[in-house]
Design an enzyme around this catalytic site. Structure first.
Site, short mmCIF file in Angstrom:
data_model
loop_
_atom_site.label_atom_id
_atom_site.label_comp_id
_atom_site.label_asym_id
_atom_site.label_seq_id
_atom_site.Cartn_x
_atom_site.Cartn_y
_atom_site.Cartn_z
N SER A 221 61.46 69.48 -58.67
CA SER A 221 61.70 69.40 -57.24
C SER A 221 62.39 70.66 -56.78
O SER A 221 63.06 71.34 -57.56
CB SER A 221 62.60 68.19 -56.93
OG SER A 221 63.01 68.19 -55.58
N TYR B 267 70.32 63.21 -58.20
CA TYR B 267 68.90 63.58 -58.20
C TYR B 267 68.73 65.05 -58.56
O TYR B 267 67.89 65.41 -59.40
CB TYR B 267 68.28 63.28 -56.84
CG TYR B 267 66.79 63.58 -56.78
CD1 TYR B 267 65.88 62.79 -57.48
CD2 TYR B 267 66.31 64.63 -56.03
CE1 TYR B 267 64.52 63.06 -57.43
CE2 TYR B 267 64.95 64.91 -55.97
CZ TYR B 267 64.07 64.12 -56.66
OH TYR B 267 62.72 64.39 -56.63
#
Length: 269
Positions: free
Chosen positions: A149, A162
């Protein structure tokens, strides 16, 4: 033609995708099917996997499968990989897409959820990768695609856990790429920004995050097509969208400015 370059043509090649029941993983499955691959989708929801497999069969004219697996359970991961190799065929491409996130302040973050996120996003990916890469190494051919990501390049507020998982995926992938290249196996890291999927049904409790981002939001079918186009090449990363790639580079080169960007321009939580 030797090694991963053989995989430019995916027709009748076995492509395994984790997190394939919806969102980006589902679009990876359909894109691989359009290229004639034998798609094996893995996730927890068997009913959704069955729907995806039927659509893949329609698109590819090849067999397609949905195999239920919990990515927090190493034994299940190992069993599914062994089943694919034994009953379906040698795995040519592994797409490690399974993962989830949660946008919350760290001081009040539930640590049991943090542990589960680490198990799914990092350890599950590692277990699947090792099982598949051992088989690929024997054949001296394979492609591994790890979905990380932009949060693994540029952390923003409310993405502490995350981002930690995605920084881990990036570090793991960068080292793995160097280890596996001599064995004919490519390793690609995908670093997307926000994608219009149900990922945010869990991650964003406000329900407003994607709307605030506007045109910067990616479409999952576009991401899937760009990623699958790299199979059979030595491409090391796919970074999307372009404006966030520029931001990530600035973040790395100019940390002070990076904090301003991460805490302001790219922080819509």
């Amino acid at each position: 033609m030797r090694g991963y370059r053989q995989l430019k043509n995916l027709k009748r090649r076995v492509v395994v995708i984790t997190g394939a029941s919806s969102g980006l993983g589902e679009q990876f499955a359909y894109q691989a099917a359009r290229e004639g691959a034998i798609v094996v989708g893995c996730a927890r929801r068997q009913d959704k996997l069955d729907q995806v497999a039927r659509q893949c069969q329609h698109l590819s004219g090849q067999p397609a499968y949905g195999l239920a697996v919990d990515m927090t359970d190493p034994a299940q991961i190992q069993a599914v990989i062994a089943q694919v190799e034994r009953e379906i065929g040698p795995i040519a491409v592994l797409i490690n897409n399974a993962g989830f996130g949660l946008m919350e302040d760290f001081l009040t973050f539930d640590m049991a959820t943090a542990e589960k996120m680490m198990r799914v996003n990092v350890l599950g990916l590692m277990y699947a990768t090792q099982e598949v890469a051992l088989k690929m190494a024997e054949r001296q051919c394979g492609a591994i695609i790890n979905v990380a990501s932009m949060a693994g390049k540029m952390a923003t507020p409310k993405s502490t856990v995350y981002s930690a998982t995605k920084f881990a995926v990036l570090g793991f992938s960068n080292a793995l790429r160097l280890e596996l290249k001599p064995l004919g196996i490519s390793v690609l890291t995908v670093n997307p920004g926000p994608i219009a999927t149900n990922f945010f049904n869990i991650a964003d409790k406000s329900g407003q995050y994607l709307a605030k981002l506007g045109k910067i939001v990616l479409q999952p079918e576009d991401v899937a097509a760009k990623v699958l186009a790299t199979v059979g090449t030595s491409r090391r990363e796919v970074n999307l969208p372009g404006i966030m790639e520029v931001g990530a580079r600035l973040y790395s080169l100019f940390p002070g400015l990076g904090d301003v960007l991460a805490g302001g321009l790219f922080n819509k939580k």
